[in-house]
Each structure stands twice: as structure tokens, then as C-alpha cells.
Scaffold this motif. Structure first.
Motif: not given
Length: 497
Positions: A459-467, A361-367
Motif C-alpha cells: 500500500t501507499q503507507d506500507n509499499p514493501d510489505r510483500v517483496v 503522492g508516491p508511486a509504489w510496486r504492487q505485489t
């Protein structure tokens, strides 16, 4: 009501140059940090070496400069030679530290080549738990010896040139395989360091300090170890993790107060040893494990009955408040750049990490990715000794602490201020003058990390909720800069001068 605070900045009040090693991270063979994190040959983004290019891209974006490897508790039972030679011939071993199976598919050579691709320096940790002087010499020979010896021949290719070595990991901790008293460890560290220096005089060596400032041997451990190994080591390590215990958000937001105290205490202890030994040498601090970690969730978990490969272990999901605290801890590390000249956020991927990755699956940035990436990019030149005038608030763990915390870095033509508002309900108006800096000031960029929902996560489904968002509430009027920070927020403001 608005909190009013001010900063006094003077380009002549320099703490130290910014050390690029401050922006280090940590890769341990633990959980899914390596397998399923950095390395997944079946992933669509994997290169021919099996490492995920999507994760590698995020590591570069994050601005990581240094990676401590391969542990951590794992290293105290690790046989490095299991990870060399043909992969199909490598043994599968038990890892007692995390009750899992290690396939050794990724070994020392694979990781060194990954680090070269990532453009990061490696801080290699040696096993002084179940092993000692000879193992340290062997792994050094494999890593650094030019052609002409047995182990250099097994390596093949040019030497890796590792300069920074940890002499074991958390040897003060009863949980550590091969746990030792301060006297036992100090003797072993000194013997190992002397042998390594005989092999390569220019190495930089890190002795194990306390695993935390709450350890019953804190202070006494550093004093005993440094007394025995003073002439042979360059650094003493420090480790610290923070979490909101019992819902105490006020104390959690002030975690950097504890980090400040940790650093000043270890520095004072090291300097007292120098005085006692009549030495002009200065020992610096390698803060090579630090982060937010919800440790209380895992301390009482039962030991698994099964032995698994790369099980899911402490994959904490971080929220807005966690990111603000990480930003404030980076402020503390920068503030002490005269003595903290290396630091590693633990860990890099999946395990209490700023980067998350799912198998296939994807990789994403935590807060927590964001304050690290911005600080790594914007902290350049020299760290300034910032004088802060701020009201205080009460905490259960640390007493009265300033609402505002800040640090600044400066180089010709550029000034960057990093600031955090710890108040849970009041904005902070921060004022400072740039009149002491050459030329008029202009706003180059300003970033704010906060949210109306402090529990928001990526999250995986919303990776840019907090930027990070552009900080609009900043003005430059002649020599005066005014910034308004919302409650529970971290900011970075770069000015041209």
C-alpha cells in the motif's frame, strides 16, 4: 506432509529463444493510467514534458520491453488527430468505452517520446471500430513516413518507426464500439492490412482474436478471420483475465492451465487454416491482454451519470496469491514461446496494474510487480521443454492439475528455473539434475515470493510489505539441485553451469 516433484531438463530440448516482446505491458486512456499515472505535470517528480519520473523509474525497473497503446476499448472511438498540434487547441471528447472525458493533453507524439525515454517498443492499436482503412493509413503516415508528406510534416522530426500494429481491439465483443461479425471484421482487417503493407511492406500486423476462451464464438472467430486475412497478417491476438470466483482458490491457482489450453487451441485453429489453405506460413499469437482482474466486482456496477476526466476505474489492489498467479501465467507464456512471441500485461499504472501512483503522492510496486520484474530480468537465452513429474490436486474448473508447474531458460553458463507450488497447505520438494549441462553447477541467486498471510498487500503507507525474499531452501549437490517451495509460492532460481 511434503509434496515431492521432479523436473527433467535437457539443453537439447529447446522450445524457442526467449522473446523480449513477451515482457510487454499495456497503456490505455482509461481511468488514471495516463492522467494521474504516467502523466502529472504538477507532480514534484514530473519532467518538463509532464511525465512522472518516479513512475518512469519503476517501469524501467520492471523490465517492460513493449507497450500496447492507446487501447483497449478506448481505441474503438478514438480520433488520433485530436492529440496532435498545440495542446491548448486540442478538443475534449467523450470516451464512450469508459464513460469519461478525454482531454487529449497526451497524444500520440507525447506518448511516443515517453516510450523512447522508457526504452520500450510501441505496439500501436488502430481504430477499426468507428474508423477503417483511411484512418489506419493516416496514423501510419504520421508515425512512420519520412519527410515530404502532409502528415509527416505535422509530426515534425524523424519518423517514430513503429513496426507492430494491432488491427483494432476485441472486435468480437458486443461491448465494443463498432462490434462486428467475424466475416465483417475479417474483411476489414484484410483490407486494412493490405493497404498498410502497400505503404510499408515490413510491418507486423495483429488481427483480433477472441476476447476470451469463454466467448461463444471462440475458435470459429479465429478460423473465419484468419481465412479472410491469412496472407496479410502475422499474429492473432488472445486476451485472458483471471480471478478467484466464489472463493475458489484452488482453481484460481491453476489459472495457467486455462492459459495453456487457450494457446494450444488458438494454435491448432491457426494451423488448421494453414492446412486448408495449403500454406506453409505460420501465424503466431500476440497475447496482448492478460492479468489478474477482479472483473466480477465491476461488471454489474452502474454506469456513472457524470462525465469525468480520469476517474478512478478498476484500481485493484493485489495480494500475495495474485502475485503467485501472475508468476505462473508468465511460466505459461514462456512455455509457449514458439508461438506466443508477444504479450502485454494489462495495464501498466493504476488500472489493474503492477504499479500504483497517487496524485501529488508516491508511486509504489504492487505485489504483482515482482514476479514480472524478476522473470523479465532472469529469462534469457532459450526456453527449454521441461518435463514435470508432480502429484495432482482437484479443481472445480480445470479438473486434476499438477501441484507443481515450472519452466526453464538456458544460455551458455546460465540456467534459470521458474517454479510455482499451487498447494494451499503442503510444501513441495523439487529435485532436478543439471548433469546434461556443461560443467558443475553453482547457485547464482534464488528468489521466493510467498507470505504466511496470503492476503497481504503493498500500500501507499506500507509499499514493501510483500517483496521477494532470498530462497534459502535450495541446495546444489554435484549434479543434483533440491528446492523446497512453501505452499502458494513462486520462485526463480538461477544457476551457473
Amino acid at each position: 506432509m511434503t509434496v515431492r516433484a521432479s523436473l527433467h531438463l535437457d539443453p537439447a530440448r529447446v522450445v524457442a529463444p526467449v522473446s523480449r516482446r513477451t515482457f510487454g505491458s499495456f497503456v490505455e486512456h482509461m481511468g488514471r493510467c495516463v492522467y494521474g499515472g504516467l502523466y502529472e505535470p504538477s507532480h514534484p517528480s514530473a519532467g518538463t514534458d509532464g511525465f512522472r519520473e518516479d513512475v518512469l523509474s519503476l517501469v524501467r525497473e520492471m523490465g517492460v520491453s513493449l507497450v500496447r497503446y492507446p487501447g483497449g476499448n478506448f481505441v474503438s472511438g478514438y480520433r488520433w488527430e485530436d492529440g496532435i498540434g498545440p495542446v491548448e487547441s486540442r478538443p475534449v471528447r467523450r470516451d464512450l468505452a469508459w464513460h469519461s472525458l478525454e482531454t487529449n493533453e497526451v497524444g500520440i507524439g507525447e506518448f511516443m517520446r515517453w516510450a523512447d525515454k522508457a526504452g520500450v517498443e510501441v505496439m500501436y492499436a488502430l481504430n477499426l471500430g468507428t474508423r477503417g482503412v483511411q484512418e489506419a493509413l493516416d496514423v501510419h503516415e504520421y508515425l512512420n513516413q519520412p519527410e515530404g508528406t502532409h502528415l509527416a510534416g505535422l509530426r515534425g522530426g524523424k519518423p517514430y518507426g513503429v513496426k507492430l500494429f494491432c488491427l483494432g481491439n476485441e472486435m468480437d465483443g458486443p461491448w465494443q464500439i463498432g462490434h462486428k461479425t467475424a466475416h465483417e471484421y475479417g474483411r476489414l482487417a484484410a483490407e486494412t492490412a493490405r493497404a498498410l503493407r502497400a505503404a510499408e511492406p515490413g510491418l507486423e500486423l495483429v488481427a483480433c482474436g477472441s476476447s476470451g476462451s469463454t466467448m461463444p464464438t471462440f475458435g470459429a472467430w479465429e478460423s473465419e478471420v484468419l481465412s479472410l486475412a491469412w496472407d496479410s497478417v502475422d499474429y492473432i491476438s488472445a486476451h485472458a483475465y483471471y480471478e478467484p470466483l466464489d472463493g475458489d482458490l484452488a482453481s484460481f491457482l491453476a489459472s495457467a492451465v486455462d492459459m495453456d489450453h487457450f494457446v494450444t487451441s488458438v494454435t491448432a485453429t491457426a494451423d488448421s487454416v494453414a492446412a486448408r489453405l495449403k500454406s506453409k506460413k505460420r501465424i503466431n499469437i500476440s497475447f496482448d491482454e492478460w492479468n489478474v482482474w477482479y472483473l466480477s466486482r465491476h461488471q454489474n456496477a452502474p454506469t456513472p451519470t457524470a462525465w469525468e476526466i480520469a476517474p478512478r476505474v478498476i484500481e485493484d489492489t493485489y495480494n500475495v496469491t495474485d502475485a503467485v498467479v501472475v508468476g505462473s501465467l508468465l511460466i505459461s507464456l514462456l512455455r509457449h514461446s514458439d508461438r506466443v512471441t508477444a504479450a502485454c500485461q494489462a495495464q501498466l499504472v493504476n488500472v489493474i496494474a503492477p504499479i500504483r501512483a497517487e496524485s501529488s503522492g508516491p508511486a509504489w510496486r504492487q505485489t504483482t510487480f515482482h514476479p514480472f520484474a524478476l522473470t523479465s530480468r532472469l529469462a534469457t537465452g532459450e526456453v527449454l521443454d521441461v518435463k514435470i513429474t508432480s502429484p495432482t490436486y482437484a479443481t472445480t474448473r480445470y479438473g486434476d492439475v499438477p501441484v507443481l508447474d515450472a519452466v526453464a531458460t538456458h544460455e551458455p553458463g546460465s540456467l534459470t528455473v521458474f517454479a510455482v507450488n499451487r498447494s494451499q497447505d503442503e510444501p513441495a520438494e523439487v529435485t532436478f539434475s543439471v548433469g546434461a549441462f556443461a560443467g558443475p553447477a553453482g547457485l547464482a541467486e534464488a528468489w521466493l515470493l510467498t507470505d504466511t498471510d496470503l492476503t497481504a498487500t503493498n500500500t501507499q503507507d506500507n509499499p514493501d510489505r510483500v517483496v521477494p525474499q532470498p530462497l534459502e531452501a535450495v541446495s546444489v549437490d554435484g549434479d543434483t539441485v533440491r528446492v523446497t517451495l512453501p505452499p502458494v509460492s513462486w520462485a526463480a532460481i538461477r544457476l551457473t553451469t
